[in-house]
Design a protein around this motif. Structure first.
Motif, PDB file in Angstrom:
ATOM      1  N   UNK A 127       0.814  -1.206   0.000  1.00 13.61           N
ATOM      2  CA  UNK A 127       0.000   0.000   0.000  1.00 13.61           C
ATOM      3  C   UNK A 127       0.847   1.255   0.000  1.00 13.61           C
ATOM      4  N   UNK A 128       0.337   2.272  -0.680  1.00 14.16           N
ATOM      5  CA  UNK A 128       1.007   3.567  -0.721  1.00 14.16           C
ATOM      6  C   UNK A 128      -0.019   4.630  -1.084  1.00 14.16           C
ATOM      7  N   UNK A 129       0.112   5.792  -0.441  1.00 14.16           N
ATOM      8  CA  UNK A 129      -0.795   6.898  -0.727  1.00 14.16           C
ATOM      9  C   UNK A 129       0.016   8.180  -0.829  1.00 14.16           C
ATOM     10  N   UNK A 130      -0.310   8.990  -1.831  1.00 15.46           N
ATOM     11  CA  UNK A 130       0.246  10.335  -1.958  1.00 15.46           C
ATOM     12  C   UNK A 130      -0.826  11.305  -1.487  1.00 15.46           C
ATOM     13  N   UNK A 131      -0.466  12.171  -0.554  1.00 11.50           N
ATOM     14  CA  UNK A 131      -1.368  13.226  -0.093  1.00 11.50           C
ATOM     15  C   UNK A 131      -0.904  14.517  -0.761  1.00 11.50           C
ATOM     16  N   UNK A 132      -1.783  15.128  -1.539  1.00 10.26           N
ATOM     17  CA  UNK A 132      -1.491  16.397  -2.208  1.00 10.26           C
ATOM     18  C   UNK A 132      -2.207  17.513  -1.452  1.00 10.26           C
ATOM     19  N   UNK A 133      -1.456  18.541  -1.077  1.00  9.68           N
ATOM     20  CA  UNK A 133      -2.006  19.652  -0.309  1.00  9.68           C
ATOM     21  C   UNK A 133      -1.760  20.954  -1.064  1.00  9.68           C
ATOM     22  N   UNK A 134      -2.819  21.727  -1.241  1.00 11.53           N
ATOM     23  CA  UNK A 134      -2.713  23.047  -1.863  1.00 11.53           C
ATOM     24  C   UNK A 134      -3.019  24.068  -0.768  1.00 11.53           C
ATOM     25  N   UNK A 135      -2.033  24.929  -0.472  1.00 12.24           N
ATOM     26  CA  UNK A 135      -2.168  25.923   0.600  1.00 12.24           C
ATOM     27  C   UNK A 135      -1.998  27.326   0.053  1.00 12.24           C
ATOM     28  N   UNK A 136      -2.744  28.238   0.619  1.00  4.25           N
ATOM     29  CA  UNK A 136      -2.503  29.666   0.420  1.00  4.25           C
ATOM     30  C   UNK A 136      -2.083  30.223   1.769  1.00  4.25           C
ATOM     31  N   UNK A 137      -1.064  31.064   1.765  1.00 11.51           N
ATOM     32  CA  UNK A 137      -0.576  31.661   2.999  1.00 11.51           C
ATOM     33  C   UNK A 137      -0.592  33.167   2.853  1.00 11.51           C
ATOM     34  N   UNK A 138      -1.125  33.855   3.848  1.00 12.42           N
ATOM     35  CA  UNK A 138      -1.144  35.304   3.842  1.00 12.42           C
ATOM     36  C   UNK A 138       0.234  35.818   4.232  1.00 12.42           C
ATOM     37  N   UNK A 139       0.862  36.560   3.351  1.00 12.44           N
ATOM     38  CA  UNK A 139       2.185  37.096   3.589  1.00 12.44           C
ATOM     39  C   UNK A 139       2.102  38.618   3.716  1.00 12.44           C
ATOM     40  N   UNK A 140       2.878  39.191   4.630  1.00 14.82           N
ATOM     41  CA  UNK A 140       2.886  40.655   4.687  1.00 14.82           C
ATOM     42  C   UNK A 140       3.498  41.218   3.415  1.00 14.82           C
ATOM     43  N   UNK A 141       3.007  42.317   2.983  1.00 17.25           N
ATOM     44  CA  UNK A 141       3.534  42.958   1.783  1.00 17.25           C
ATOM     45  C   UNK A 141       2.571  43.985   1.280  1.00 17.25           C
ATOM     46  N   UNK A 142       2.941  44.615   0.211  1.00 17.99           N
ATOM     47  CA  UNK A 142       2.075  45.644  -0.375  1.00 17.99           C
ATOM     48  C   UNK A 142       1.174  45.033  -1.425  1.00 17.99           C
ATOM     49  N   UNK A 143      -0.072  45.458  -1.417  1.00 19.78           N
ATOM     50  CA  UNK A 143      -1.016  44.916  -2.423  1.00 19.78           C
ATOM     51  C   UNK A 143      -0.683  45.363  -3.823  1.00 19.78           C
TER      52      UNK A 143
END
Length: 143
Positions: A127-143
């Protein structure tokens, strides 16, 4: 600004072997201000070696299924997270907030659990499983 990352975590059967009918494993950490916008579990090799059923779930609490609900992973390779019915209450269409899920503003973790209906997981042989994760992270910066 938003930073988007795509990560893959491969979990072989040996990492899920246990002298018990369940095994929880930490897949990855979620950074502070991290929003899960996608989660998939790709069982590339069906799990085998114990009697009875084998179910896999993915959550943000140990043993939880906030992200992917219980799914059979013993008899065939399967892809999870491709339909809303496979997603947990925190990230499915009804539960997602602004297109995703922030488990905690300060960060957190993603866990997976394998459960055997009969026999300890020490008997796993494949058995084998790949877990795919898509993340968005709020970063400080100018819009």
């Amino acid at each position: 600004s938003l930073g988007r990352t795509f990560s893959t975590f491969t979990i072989p059967y040996a990492a899920l072997q246990a002298a018990d009918v369940t095994k929880d494993l930490t897949v990855c950490g979620i950074p502070a201000k991290g929003k899960i916008v996608g989660i998939y579990a790709d069982v590339t090799t069906a799990f085998a070696g114990t009697a009875g059923m084998l179910n896999l779930r993915v959550g943000t609490t140990s043993g939880g299924q906030e992200l992917i609900i219980d799914a059979a992973v013993k008899t065939a390779a399967v892809q999870l997270g491709l339909t809303d019915a496979q997603l947990g209450a925190s990230i499915n269409r009804a539960g997602a907030v602004q297109g995703g899920y922030i488990p905690a503003w300060t960060g957190g973790s993603i866990f997976t659990r394998l459960t055997s209906g009969s026999g300890n997981l020490s008997g796993l042989t494949a058995g084998s499983v790949n877990i795919y994760v898509v993340l968005e992270t709020f970063n400080p910066g100018t819009p």
